[in-house]
Write a protein that holds these residues in place. Structure first.
Motif, PDB file in Angstrom:
ATOM      1  N   ARG A  13       0.828  -1.221   0.000  1.00 49.30           N
ATOM      2  CA  ARG A  13       0.000   0.000   0.000  1.00 49.30           C
ATOM      3  C   ARG A  13       0.853   1.258   0.000  1.00 49.30           C
ATOM      4  NH1 ARG A  13      -2.230  -0.329   4.997  1.00 49.30           N
ATOM      5  NH2 ARG A  13      -0.429   0.871   5.698  1.00 49.30           N
ATOM      6  N   GLU A  14       1.931   1.253   0.768  1.00 47.76           N
ATOM      7  CA  GLU A  14       2.766   2.440   0.847  1.00 47.76           C
ATOM      8  C   GLU A  14       3.633   2.617  -0.400  1.00 47.76           C
ATOM      9  OE1 GLU A  14       2.042   4.681   3.086  1.00 47.76           O
ATOM     10  OE2 GLU A  14       0.524   3.187   3.578  1.00 47.76           O
ATOM     11  N   GLN A  15       3.721   1.557  -1.202  1.00 49.56           N
ATOM     12  CA  GLN A  15       4.467   1.658  -2.460  1.00 49.56           C
ATOM     13  C   GLN A  15       3.565   2.125  -3.600  1.00 49.56           C
ATOM     14  OE1 GLN A  15       6.720  -1.889  -3.385  1.00 49.56           O
ATOM     15  NE2 GLN A  15       7.046  -1.282  -5.525  1.00 49.56           N
ATOM     16  N   SER A  16       2.286   1.659  -3.581  1.00 52.60           N
ATOM     17  CA  SER A  16       1.394   1.960  -4.704  1.00 52.60           C
ATOM     18  C   SER A  16      -0.057   1.757  -4.289  1.00 52.60           C
ATOM     19  CB  SER A  16       1.721   1.039  -5.880  1.00 52.60           C
ATOM     20  OG  SER A  16       0.750   1.138  -6.902  1.00 52.60           O
ATOM     21  N   ALA A  17      -0.958   2.470  -4.945  1.00 57.32           N
ATOM     22  CA  ALA A  17      -2.387   2.286  -4.704  1.00 57.32           C
ATOM     23  C   ALA A  17      -2.898   0.991  -5.319  1.00 57.32           C
ATOM     24  CB  ALA A  17      -3.183   3.463  -5.252  1.00 57.32           C
ATOM     25  N   LEU A  18      -2.101   0.395  -6.208  1.00 57.69           N
ATOM     26  CA  LEU A  18      -2.451  -0.890  -6.800  1.00 57.69           C
ATOM     27  C   LEU A  18      -1.293  -1.867  -6.668  1.00 57.69           C
ATOM     28  CD1 LEU A  18      -4.738   0.847  -8.311  1.00 57.69           C
ATOM     29  CD2 LEU A  18      -4.649  -0.993  -9.987  1.00 57.69           C
ATOM     30  N   ALA A  19      -1.663  -3.127  -6.489  1.00 59.02           N
ATOM     31  CA  ALA A  19      -0.697  -4.222  -6.542  1.00 59.02           C
ATOM     32  C   ALA A  19      -1.264  -5.272  -7.486  1.00 59.02           C
ATOM     33  CB  ALA A  19      -0.465  -4.802  -5.147  1.00 59.02           C
ATOM     34  N   GLN A  20      -0.468  -6.280  -7.795  1.00 59.90           N
ATOM     35  CA  GLN A  20      -0.971  -7.397  -8.592  1.00 59.90           C
ATOM     36  C   GLN A  20      -0.702  -8.702  -7.875  1.00 59.90           C
ATOM     37  OE1 GLN A  20       0.275  -7.328 -12.777  1.00 59.90           O
ATOM     38  NE2 GLN A  20      -1.836  -6.771 -13.244  1.00 59.90           N
ATOM     39  N   MET A  21      -1.640  -9.635  -8.060  1.00 66.29           N
ATOM     40  CA  MET A  21      -1.529 -10.957  -7.448  1.00 66.29           C
ATOM     41  C   MET A  21      -1.686 -12.015  -8.536  1.00 66.29           C
ATOM     42  SD  MET A  21      -3.910 -12.649  -4.449  1.00 66.29           S
ATOM     43  CE  MET A  21      -3.030 -11.814  -3.115  1.00 66.29           C
ATOM     44  N   PRO A  22      -0.644 -12.819  -8.790  1.00 67.59           N
ATOM     45  CA  PRO A  22      -0.779 -13.911  -9.752  1.00 67.59           C
ATOM     46  C   PRO A  22      -1.520 -15.088  -9.108  1.00 67.59           C
ATOM     47  CG  PRO A  22       1.446 -13.882  -8.849  1.00 67.59           C
ATOM     48  CD  PRO A  22       0.724 -12.720  -8.225  1.00 67.59           C
ATOM     49  N   ILE A  23      -2.564 -15.554  -9.770  1.00 66.17           N
ATOM     50  CA  ILE A  23      -3.346 -16.668  -9.232  1.00 66.17           C
ATOM     51  C   ILE A  23      -3.389 -17.767 -10.290  1.00 66.17           C
ATOM     52  CG2 ILE A  23      -5.583 -17.416  -8.341  1.00 66.17           C
ATOM     53  CD1 ILE A  23      -6.088 -14.568  -7.457  1.00 66.17           C
ATOM     54  N   PRO A  24      -2.830 -18.951  -9.991  1.00 59.02           N
ATOM     55  CA  PRO A  24      -2.829 -20.044 -10.963  1.00 59.02           C
ATOM     56  C   PRO A  24      -4.246 -20.367 -11.437  1.00 59.02           C
ATOM     57  CG  PRO A  24      -1.397 -20.559  -9.102  1.00 59.02           C
ATOM     58  CD  PRO A  24      -2.137 -19.306  -8.738  1.00 59.02           C
ATOM     59  N   GLY A  25      -4.414 -20.454 -12.736  1.00 58.34           N
ATOM     60  CA  GLY A  25      -5.714 -20.783 -13.295  1.00 58.34           C
ATOM     61  C   GLY A  25      -6.666 -19.600 -13.381  1.00 58.34           C
ATOM     62  N   PHE A  26      -6.239 -18.452 -12.893  1.00 56.55           N
ATOM     63  CA  PHE A  26      -7.106 -17.267 -12.876  1.00 56.55           C
ATOM     64  C   PHE A  26      -6.450 -16.114 -13.607  1.00 56.55           C
ATOM     65  CE2 PHE A  26      -8.923 -13.433 -10.903  1.00 56.55           C
ATOM     66  CZ  PHE A  26     -10.282 -13.731 -10.941  1.00 56.55           C
ATOM     67  N   GLY A  27      -5.138 -16.043 -13.551  1.00 56.89           N
ATOM     68  CA  GLY A  27      -4.407 -14.940 -14.156  1.00 56.89           C
ATOM     69  C   GLY A  27      -4.000 -13.922 -13.114  1.00 56.89           C
ATOM     70  N   ALA A  28      -3.693 -12.723 -13.570  1.00 59.95           N
ATOM     71  CA  ALA A  28      -3.254 -11.661 -12.667  1.00 59.95           C
ATOM     72  C   ALA A  28      -4.464 -10.877 -12.163  1.00 59.95           C
ATOM     73  CB  ALA A  28      -2.284 -10.733 -13.384  1.00 59.95           C
ATOM     74  N   LEU A  29      -4.519 -10.694 -10.860  1.00 60.37           N
ATOM     75  CA  LEU A  29      -5.599  -9.959 -10.212  1.00 60.37           C
ATOM     76  C   LEU A  29      -5.060  -8.626  -9.709  1.00 60.37           C
ATOM     77  CD1 LEU A  29      -8.483  -9.852  -8.879  1.00 60.37           C
ATOM     78  CD2 LEU A  29      -7.446 -11.012  -6.899  1.00 60.37           C
ATOM     79  N   TRP A  30      -5.691  -7.524 -10.121  1.00 64.59           N
ATOM     80  CA  TRP A  30      -5.328  -6.226  -9.566  1.00 64.59           C
ATOM     81  C   TRP A  30      -5.872  -6.108  -8.145  1.00 64.59           C
ATOM     82  CZ3 TRP A  30      -1.949  -3.137 -11.826  1.00 64.59           C
ATOM     83  CH2 TRP A  30      -1.813  -3.124 -13.219  1.00 64.59           C
TER      84      TRP A  30
END
Length: 399
Positions: free
Chosen positions: A27-44
């Motif tokens: 949060r202190e680095q950016s208002a958005l992060a990304q999460m890689p989820i197997p079988g789902f793709g990248a989640l903002w």
């Protein structure tokens, strides 16, 4: 991906062990992060309170069937009942929510308190029977059975059927794994049986209310929708399990806050709000999908990409909450609202009931057992390895 946007791996042991610290740093680095989820793709992930709150109410982001990752193995004949109100948006969602919401107003939740209190008392009475070597698992014998008993009472599940529903509740709280998949056919059959029983024998409960609505205007609520609502409300009603367990642990590890609540039980409603903010179990809100390209704090989320509010970081955002990392059950009103129950059109329908239930549970527990303490050192408490929910595997206490 822009280099300024951090990545959070939900399977990383460091993330599982310390989600608060991990999400705080993102949060202190950016208002958005990304999460890689197997079988789902990248989640903002929207990490900051103001942006998360705005996204949850923004019609440019929608919930749809892709928002919910169903575990494999659910029988084909059950799938028709698995599309719940949570997966709907627009007029369809509004129609069903409007039919059910009168049963979940703050007034109705307050009126339901006298029916919650004896359920809590019965579970507290039985706690000493479950002691092993001087400790009792408060999760297994109090926090887990309580919500299913309460929601069964509200919805109208008959007494003789409730032992089975307790097993279903435990399967739900344990995550969407094999136990849940195995339970789904029985849950749906028992929901059908509950609807049929209340059609023959109306009572003072939600199913009876919904059946009256259906009788007055059959076009507004189909039989399959009734069964799905019963199924969904009972399962969604398990939210307080991990909230109660997390809340009790937080109080027992913050003696000043525990003492303040014991000294002034009228602080209980504020304590519940602060516990929801500080140790609410849901790390992420349900993912939404962008209906068009949307920019959030300078980062472009493209049409069709999934986005979730990171509740764990938004609720600890110092931009919204002074001394955000400090547990303070006397925290004054007038500050930003926590997002523990989400926000916008999909704000948790059962929020008022969950608040009352948690308040009754914690205050009754502290009153009945004034010497309540953790049965192990705080660092020895075990958390379930769950990237979506901050929950204990057990909560051993001494009474």
């Amino acid at each position: 991906m822009t280099t300024a946007v951090p990545e959070i791996n939900p399977a990383d042991p460091a993330v599982l062990h310390d989600p608060v610290g991990t999400y705080d740093r993102a949060r202190e680095q950016s208002a958005l992060a990304q999460m890689p989820i197997p079988g789902f793709g990248a989640l903002w992930l929207v990490t900051r309170h103001e942006d998360a709150r705005a996204m949850l109410a923004d019609p440019r982001f929608e919930l749809n069937s892709g928002s919910f990752m169903r575990p494999p193995g659910i029988p084909e004949h059950c799938l028709a009942y698995m599309r719940t109100m949570s997966e709907m948006d627009g007029p369809e969602h509004a129609r069903l929510r409007r039919l059910v919401s009168p049963a979940f107003t703050p007034r109705r939740a307050a009126e339901f308190r006298p029916r919650i209190e004896p359920i809590v008392d019965a579970l507290l009475d039985a706690l000493p029977e479950h002691a092993e070597d001087g400790t009792v698992d408060l999760l297994a014998h109090f926090a887990r059975p309580l919500p299913i008993d309460v929601i069964c009472e509200l919805v109208g599940i008959p007494e003789q059927a409730r032992p089975s529903w307790r097993e279903y509740g435990a399967a739900v709280v344990g995550g969407m794994g094999p136990a849940f998949v195995a339970a789904v056919p029985a849950i749906i059959e028992d929901a059908k049986a509950a609807v049929a029983r209340r059609r023959a024998e109306p009572a003072d409960d939600l199913l009876s209310d919904l059946l009256r609505v259906q009788a007055e205007d059959g076009d507004r609520l189909s039989d399959s929708e009734l069964v799905t609502l019963a199924f969904h409300l009972v399962l969604a009603g398990q939210t307080p399990t991990n909230l109660i367990a997390n809340g009790v642990e937080a109080l027992l590890t913050h003696p000043d806050q525990l003492a303040a609540l014991r000294a002034d039980p009228t602080l209980a409603p504020r304590a519940v709000e602060e516990l929801l903010r500080w140790c609410g179990p849901q790390l992420l809100a349900t993912p939404r999908y962008a209906l068009e390209d949307v920019e959030i704090d300078g980062v472009l989320v493209r049409k069709g990409e999934p986005v979730a509010a990171a509740l764990v970081s938004a609720n600890r955002d110092p931009r919204a909450f002074p001394e955000a990392d400090r547990l303070d059950i006397t925290r004054p009103g007038g500050q930003a609202a926590h997002l523990g129950f989400s926000h916008g059109p999909h704000f948790c329908l059962g929020a008022s009931l969950a608040r009352v239930e948690t308040e009754v549970a914690i205050t009754a527990l502290l009153r009945r057992y004034p010497g309540l303490a953790l049965g192990v050192a705080p660092e020895d408490l075990q958390r379930a390895p769950d990237g979506g929910t901050w929950r204990l595997a057990a909560l051993p206490v001494t009474l």
